[in-house]
Design an enzyme around this catalytic site. Structure first.
Site, PDB file in Angstrom:
ATOM      1  N   LYS A 108     -14.822  14.342  32.245  1.00 19.30           N
ATOM      2  CA  LYS A 108     -14.072  12.993  33.204  1.00 19.30           C
ATOM      3  C   LYS A 108     -13.325  13.290  34.075  1.00 19.30           C
ATOM      4  O   LYS A 108     -12.604  13.052  34.833  1.00 19.30           O
ATOM      5  CB  LYS A 108     -12.468  13.221  31.790  1.00 19.30           C
ATOM      6  CG  LYS A 108     -12.846  11.916  30.975  1.00 19.30           C
ATOM      7  CD  LYS A 108     -11.115  11.596  30.660  1.00 19.30           C
ATOM      8  CE  LYS A 108     -11.029  13.088  29.315  1.00 19.30           C
ATOM      9  NZ  LYS A 108     -10.085  12.739  28.373  1.00 19.30           N
ATOM     10  N   ASP A 141      -6.673  13.135  21.720  1.00 21.10           N
ATOM     11  CA  ASP A 141      -6.723  12.165  21.733  1.00 21.10           C
ATOM     12  C   ASP A 141      -6.332  10.835  20.937  1.00 21.10           C
ATOM     13  O   ASP A 141      -5.872   9.433  20.885  1.00 21.10           O
ATOM     14  CB  ASP A 141      -6.849  11.048  23.282  1.00 21.10           C
ATOM     15  CG  ASP A 141      -7.694  11.144  24.481  1.00 21.10           C
ATOM     16  OD1 ASP A 141      -8.811  11.974  23.036  1.00 21.10           O
ATOM     17  OD2 ASP A 141      -7.851  10.897  25.030  1.00 21.10           O
TER      18      ASP A 141
HETATM   19  C1  GLC Z   1     -13.622  12.032  26.801  1.00 16.33           C
HETATM   20  C2  GLC Z   1     -13.171  13.477  26.148  1.00 16.33           C
HETATM   21  C3  GLC Z   1     -13.240  12.820  24.759  1.00 16.33           C
HETATM   22  C4  GLC Z   1     -11.860  11.939  24.879  1.00 16.33           C
HETATM   23  C5  GLC Z   1     -11.761  10.782  25.836  1.00 16.33           C
HETATM   24  C6  GLC Z   1     -11.234  10.007  25.897  1.00 16.33           C
HETATM   25  O1  GLC Z   1     -14.954  11.638  26.281  1.00 16.33           O
HETATM   26  O2  GLC Z   1     -14.225  14.282  25.958  1.00 16.33           O
HETATM   27  O3  GLC Z   1     -12.621  14.638  23.620  1.00 16.33           O
HETATM   28  O4  GLC Z   1     -11.132  11.761  23.875  1.00 16.33           O
HETATM   29  O5  GLC Z   1     -12.762  11.680  26.979  1.00 16.33           O
HETATM   30  O6  GLC Z   1     -10.240  10.265  26.613  1.00 16.33           O
END
Ligand code: GLC
Length: 415
Positions: free
Chosen positions: A114, A149
């Protein structure tokens, strides 16, 4: 497919007071969560603004910022007087990046995702690093769980809705979690004594699906996003489907067509604002698709305000169609991740507890996602056995419940 060590689902009688931390892209959210049993809870929270430069800063800056914000919160809510380093407040740390975990209270960051690129954290145990920062400040807290999350969303939602089968995030990133039986997880060390039918939560991290670039067709804009990102080659699936990237794909297409003199061709039209990477938020795409004002006045205003571009009639038509195509592809891909879990587990009905800006704010996402799921899973007309629900607060409530479950589990082991 990361084992998270969250064992089983909540029973509803979880109780206690917990501190939760959630490191998002723009804020650190700190909550004091009191679980009162029978699904009741009390949440007090603060957000601490994170400077954008921190996303590409150093580990030291990151842990200092989190520990200082935590200290401030403890002081504000007088928790520093109530707890001590001998009797610390249990803490759930929502850290939504891929971590390898050998236990619930530790996690080694595999790679940043991200758009984060903080030096000195990859390959390190994030719980150890944060604990060191807490200890330096003598903060009366102890990390009980490192939580993704998606897992937080699943557990928080199961607390009040037993039909929740998957926790999903369709936001800045894109990912999901589900419950798997230990017997089906070859990477779990059997000597740990877990029974085959013990359920444990799996964080799929499917944003990294097709990192080998063998399955999904890519446009030249997708390739450009990947090449210019801090981690080229990684999060291949996420870069096509998640909120962080949808606006950027849109920008790259417009910029390319402008360069090729197919758009914004008037001599007095200056489209240089389009040159700033990530200047178009996914919210703009939602806004364009949502626009029902006469002659799409709202879209015109957005373009003028954000990009200093006057849209002509045919350009309006074009940007509307483009916003739609990008969002439709994203929503359909998002349904594939969920369909894959459903097929693997033979899930035929239930709720996908979803959170994230795309799920919550994009006007047409839910319908497109549902229609694509119906196609992949071959539902008959009018059938809707697997549906999306709004997840309960995963990083506050979810992380707190996970701490409570873990403390209860440890207590049982001692007995
Ligand atoms: C990215 C992260 C993951 C998270 C997702 C949503 O894919 O690697 O851990 O759950 O974003 O936030």
């Amino acid at each position: 497919m990361n084992v998270t060590w969250v064992q089983g689902l909540p029973e509803g009688d979880e109780k206690g007071t917990f501190l939760t931390l959630d490191l998002g892209g723009t804020n650190l959210r700190v909550c004091k969560v009191t679980l009162l049993g029978q699904g009741k809870r009390d949440v007090e929270q603060e957000q601490y603004r994170m400077m954008p430069e921190m996303k590409t800063g150093t580990a030291k800056q990151l842990w200092t910022y989190i520990a200082d914000s935590t200290a401030q919160f403890l002081k504000t809510y007088k928790l520093d007087q109530k707890y001590s380093t001998n009797e610390p407040l249990p803490l759930g740390f929502t850290f939504s990046y891929p971590v390898h975990q050998d236990s619930i209270d530790h996690g080694t960051l595999t790679t940043w995702t991200k758009g984060f690129d903080i030096k000195g954290v990859e390959g390190e145990d994030v719980a150890d690093a944060l604990t060191t920062a807490f200890e330096e400040r003598k903060l009366p807290v102890k990390i009980i769980a490192v939580v993704n999350d998606t897992v937080g969303a699943l557990i928080a939602s199961s607390y009040s809705d037993p039909e929740s089968v998957i926790g999903a995030i369709f936001g800045t990133g894109c990912n999901a979690a589900y419950m798997e039986s230990c017997g089906s997880i070859p990477k779990i060390d059997r000597s740990k004594g877990l029974k085959d039918d013990q359920l444990i939560s799996i964080n799929c991290e499917y944003g990294a699906f097709d990192n080998a670039h063998k399955v999904l067709p890519l446009t030249k804009y997708d390739k450009q996003i990947d090449e210019e990102s801090p981690r080229p080659g990684e999060q291949a699936f996420e870069k096509l489907s998640a909120g962080l990237y949808l606006g950027e794909i849109f920008r790259l297409v417009l910029l390319d067509l402008e360069k090729r003199k197919l758009l914004f061709t008037d001599r007095d039209q200056d489209a240089s604002a389009l040159k700033h990477p990530y200047c178009i938020d996914t919210g703009i795409l939602s806004g364009i698709e949502d626009d029902e004002t006469p002659r799409f006045q709202k879209t015109r205003e957005m373009f003028l305000e954000l990009l200093n571009i006057f849209l002509k009639e045919y350009e309006i038509e074009f940007v509307r169609r483009l916003a739609e195509m990008i969002a439709v592809r994203g929503a359909r891909l998002c349904s594939c991740g969920i369909a894959a879990i459903c097929r693997k587990k033979g899930i035929r009905s239930g709720h996908v507890a979803a959170d994230g800006s795309v799920a919550n704010k994009h006007p047409k996402f839910k319908r497109r996602w549902r229609n694509a799921l119906a196609e992949v899973l071959d539902w008959k007309e009018g059938e809707d056995p697997i549906s999306m629900t709004s997840a309960e607060d995963g990083s506050g409530l979810g992380a707190a419940i996970i701490c409570a479950m873990e403390l209860k589990r440890r207590e049982k082991l001692v007995r």
